[in-house]
Scaffold this motif. Structure first.
Motif, mmCIF file in Angstrom:
data_model
loop_
_atom_site.group_PDB
_atom_site.id
_atom_site.type_symbol
_atom_site.label_atom_id
_atom_site.label_comp_id
_atom_site.label_asym_id
_atom_site.label_seq_id
_atom_site.Cartn_x
_atom_site.Cartn_y
_atom_site.Cartn_z
ATOM 1 N N ALA A 63 1.028 -1.248 -0.044
ATOM 2 C CA ALA A 63 0.135 0.003 -0.053
ATOM 3 C C ALA A 63 0.668 1.430 0.126
ATOM 4 N N TYR A 64 0.679 2.247 -0.863
ATOM 5 C CA TYR A 64 1.280 3.426 -0.962
ATOM 6 C C TYR A 64 0.160 4.501 -1.390
ATOM 7 N N PRO A 65 0.587 5.827 -1.003
ATOM 8 C CA PRO A 65 1.346 5.871 0.129
ATOM 9 C C PRO A 65 0.555 5.705 1.398
ATOM 10 N N ASN A 66 1.368 5.496 2.288
ATOM 11 C CA ASN A 66 0.742 5.007 3.681
ATOM 12 C C ASN A 66 1.736 5.672 4.836
ATOM 13 N N SER A 120 -3.102 3.426 -2.960
ATOM 14 C CA SER A 120 -2.912 2.357 -3.885
ATOM 15 C C SER A 120 -2.646 1.271 -3.582
ATOM 16 N N LEU A 121 -3.434 -0.016 -3.618
ATOM 17 C CA LEU A 121 -3.141 -1.116 -3.274
ATOM 18 C C LEU A 121 -2.574 -2.074 -4.549
ATOM 19 N N GLN A 122 -1.272 -2.711 -4.133
ATOM 20 C CA GLN A 122 -0.598 -3.482 -5.328
ATOM 21 C C GLN A 122 -0.873 -4.789 -4.870
ATOM 22 N N GLY A 164 -4.299 -12.692 -11.982
ATOM 23 C CA GLY A 164 -2.938 -13.348 -11.991
ATOM 24 C C GLY A 164 -2.784 -14.159 -13.178
ATOM 25 N N PRO A 165 -1.353 -14.411 -13.275
ATOM 26 C CA PRO A 165 -0.381 -14.043 -12.275
ATOM 27 C C PRO A 165 0.200 -12.761 -12.649
ATOM 28 N N GLY A 166 1.020 -12.152 -11.796
ATOM 29 C CA GLY A 166 1.340 -10.922 -11.961
ATOM 30 C C GLY A 166 1.038 -9.856 -11.106
ATOM 31 N N THR A 167 0.922 -8.702 -11.600
ATOM 32 C CA THR A 167 0.903 -7.596 -10.522
ATOM 33 C C THR A 167 -0.499 -6.738 -11.228
ATOM 34 N N GLU A 168 -1.371 -6.619 -10.110
ATOM 35 C CA GLU A 168 -2.433 -5.729 -10.306
ATOM 36 C C GLU A 168 -2.610 -4.306 -9.409
ATOM 37 N N ARG A 169 -3.132 -3.379 -9.798
ATOM 38 C CA ARG A 169 -3.092 -2.014 -8.813
ATOM 39 C C ARG A 169 -4.808 -1.834 -8.785
ATOM 40 N N PHE A 170 -4.982 -1.515 -7.325
ATOM 41 C CA PHE A 170 -6.252 -0.964 -7.143
ATOM 42 C C PHE A 170 -6.294 0.291 -6.095
ATOM 43 N N THR A 171 -7.183 1.106 -6.172
ATOM 44 C CA THR A 171 -7.351 2.169 -5.314
ATOM 45 C C THR A 171 -8.499 2.197 -4.359
ATOM 46 N N TRP A 172 -8.247 2.551 -3.292
ATOM 47 C CA TRP A 172 -9.203 2.813 -2.162
ATOM 48 C C TRP A 172 -9.668 4.241 -1.806
ATOM 49 N N ILE A 186 -6.613 3.913 11.901
ATOM 50 C CA ILE A 186 -5.936 2.528 11.207
ATOM 51 C C ILE A 186 -6.688 1.524 10.640
ATOM 52 N N TYR A 187 -6.873 1.063 9.511
ATOM 53 C CA TYR A 187 -7.600 0.114 9.120
ATOM 54 C C TYR A 187 -6.726 -1.114 8.392
ATOM 55 N N TRP A 188 -7.325 -2.127 8.088
ATOM 56 C CA TRP A 188 -6.556 -3.139 7.555
ATOM 57 C C TRP A 188 -7.016 -3.727 6.060
ATOM 58 N N ALA A 189 -6.036 -3.558 5.106
ATOM 59 C CA ALA A 189 -6.398 -4.156 3.756
ATOM 60 C C ALA A 189 -6.109 -5.495 3.928
ATOM 61 N N THR A 190 -7.089 -6.296 3.387
ATOM 62 C CA THR A 190 -6.873 -7.935 3.278
ATOM 63 C C THR A 190 -6.966 -8.386 2.010
ATOM 64 N N LEU A 191 -6.228 -9.362 1.738
ATOM 65 C CA LEU A 191 -6.225 -10.156 0.504
ATOM 66 C C LEU A 191 -6.182 -11.514 0.721
#
Length: 110
Positions: A31-34, A41-43, A73-81, A90-95
């Motif tokens: 996650a960035y920025p954080n 942005s969640l990668q 997948g496979p690979g990299t994906e980006r999402f935005t919260w 404080i929150y938790w991003a869970t995958l």
């Protein structure tokens, strides 16, 4: 003799979560920025094609957003919260997938 599952699992170094074995390292989450103000942005990185669920939880364990649910997948994906309307804190991003799970602490500063 008796089969001691806990000893077998610790010997194999495969942690158990609920009734499923977790294979560590099949997915990662960054996650960035954080900390962040309006959005983060969640990668997501996957080693193989999997069905995943990316969600946000508050510190009380309440789900406050589902960012993505489906095959990736496979690979990299980006999402935005977009954290509009959310309180600072404080929150938790869970995958989660069928094979693995991970979480990343994200901090909303307003």
């Amino acid at each position: 003799g008796k089969l001691r599952v806990a000893e077998l699992v610790s010997y194999l170094d495969v942690p158990l979560t609920g009734s499923r074995a977790i294979l560590p390292g099949s997915l990662t989450l960054n996650a960035y920025p954080n900390p962040f103000n309006a959005s983060v942005s969640l990668q997501v990185q996957l080693k193989n094609r999997q069905t995943v669920r990316l969600a946000i939880f508050d510190l009380l364990g309440r789900e406050v957003a589902v960012i993505y649910e489906g095959m990736l997948g496979p690979g990299t994906e980006r999402f935005t919260w977009q954290a509009e309307g959310m309180s600072s804190g404080i929150y938790w991003a869970t995958l989660e997938s069928d094979l693995d799970q991970t979480a990343k602490k994200v901090v909303v500063l307003k």
